[in-house]
Design an enzyme around this catalytic site. Structure first.
Site, PDB file in Angstrom:
ATOM      1  CG  HIS A  71      -2.051  -0.998   1.088  1.00 13.04           C
ATOM      2  ND1 HIS A  71      -2.991  -0.985   0.070  1.00 13.04           N
ATOM      3  CD2 HIS A  71      -2.359  -2.075   1.837  1.00 13.04           C
ATOM      4  CE1 HIS A  71      -3.827  -1.985   0.218  1.00 13.04           C
ATOM      5  NE2 HIS A  71      -3.477  -2.668   1.283  1.00 13.04           N
ATOM      6  CG  ASP A  98      17.804 -12.143  -6.061  1.00 10.12           C
ATOM      7  OD1 ASP A  98      17.639 -12.248  -7.287  1.00 10.12           O
ATOM      8  OD2 ASP A  98      18.055 -13.118  -5.307  1.00 10.12           O
TER       9      ASP A  98
HETATM   10  O1  LIG Z   1      -6.051  -6.010   6.334  1.00 12.79           O
HETATM   11  C1  LIG Z   1      -5.298  -5.437   7.129  1.00 12.79           C
HETATM   12  O2  LIG Z   1      -5.630  -4.924   8.225  1.00 12.79           O
HETATM   13  C2  LIG Z   1      -3.872  -5.366   6.749  1.00 12.79           C
HETATM   14  O3  LIG Z   1      -3.414  -6.176   5.956  1.00 12.79           O
HETATM   15  C3  LIG Z   1      -3.086  -4.207   7.270  1.00 12.79           C
HETATM   16  C4  LIG Z   1      -3.363  -3.035   6.366  1.00 12.79           C
HETATM   17  O4  LIG Z   1      -3.023  -3.390   5.038  1.00 12.79           O
HETATM   18  C5  LIG Z   1      -2.521  -1.831   6.778  1.00 12.79           C
HETATM   19  O5  LIG Z   1      -2.312  -1.020   5.661  1.00 12.79           O
HETATM   20  C6  LIG Z   1      -3.199  -1.009   7.842  1.00 12.79           C
HETATM   21  O6  LIG Z   1      -4.469  -0.593   7.395  1.00 12.79           O
END
Ligand SMILES: O=C(O)C(=O)C[C@H](O)[C@@H](O)CO
Length: 254
Positions: free
Chosen positions: A48, A87
């Site tokens: 993200h 890697d």
């Molecule tokens: O679903 C979730 O909770 C996660 O995987 C963590 C989030 O992706 C993280 O970005 C916090 O919102």
């Protein structure tokens, strides 16, 4: 000389509870600042946050040897991305949206060199081998890798026992945000039925002898998950921490 020891893997597999923080600011300078905090691990988010291999590599270098162990979250379970992230030197991977045992097993095999798996051999060019300065990297790397898969929808929960039975899966991370969305409660990970599913899954993961992971910024949620056995325990996110502090500072003098 073998591949570097994965101390985080060993601590987690011994049952130790290790607390950590998501880092999504996608900058090595900021990652190094976060590494001065006494977290056990820092997760560099490649799903993200606006990261690429260069920024991931720079953040790995900024964190390593500073105290916290670095973890990298992939954007998906693509074996090519897994190869590239290994890697550049990541040793603990978090792979999102895992829904079946077959997917979990394929992900494990993407991390391992033949004959166990199918990770492509390019250690001579790789930061992971310290650019071929680690002569035994190819024969020692696999044992120092840690695979944490994310179960974060109803399909994954349904397959949890099968996923836990995959030898190559070292741990399962329950994603409250995505699980809430899949359960019809988007933006509400604290919804009773979501929380119940998260806590129940964490208990099942530890009962299976695996590492149990979760992330929350809510102290009560964190405590409930810790009581349920979560030992890869995410307690914060750098982005929201920084943004909140900056907004509070501005409001203070308005
Ligand atoms: O679903 C979730 O909770 C996660 O995987 C963590 C989030 O992706 C993280 O970005 C916090 O919102």
């Amino acid at each position: 000389m073998p591949a570097p020891e994965n101390t985080l893997k060993k601590r987690l597999q011994s049952g130790e509870t290790c607390i950590g923080c998501w880092i999504g600011l996608a900058d090595p300078y900021l990652a190094e600042i976060s590494a001065t905090a006494e977290f056990d691990w820092l997760l560099i988010d490649g799903e993200h946050a606006p990261n690429d291999l260069r920024s991931l590599s720079a953040q790995l270098a900024a964190i390593e040897g500073k105290g916290p162990s670095p973890v990298v979250r992939l954007p998906d379970d693509d074996p090519v991305k897994i190869k590239q992230v290994l890697d550049i030197g990541a040793q603990t991977l978090l792979v999102p949206m895992v829904e079946t045992a077959a997917q979990a097993d394929r992900t494990f095999r993407a991390m391992q060199y033949p004959p166990i798996g199918f990770r492509g051999v390019g250690a001579a060019l790789a930061r992971a081998s310290r650019f071929a300065a680690i002569p035994d990297y190819l024969t020692s790397a696999g044992g120092e890798l840690c695979l944490l898969v994310q179960v974060e929808n109803r399909a994954g929960l349904h397959a949890l026992d099968d996923i836990l039975a995959v030898d190559g899966v070292d741990g399962v991370f329950i994603g409250p945000s995505d699980l809430a969305a899949d359960m019809g409660h988007i933006g509400k990970p604290n919804e009773a039925e979501v929380k119940e599913a998260v806590v129940g899954a964490l208990q099942r993961i530890r009962a299976a002898g695996k590492i149990a992971g979760v992330l929350s910024t809510d102290p009560d949620y964190i405590d409930d998950c810790r009581k349920a056995g979560a030992n890869f325990l995410g307690v914060g996110i750098d982005v929201t921490t920084f943004a909140g502090a900056m907004r509070a500072l501005a409001r203070k003098y308005r």
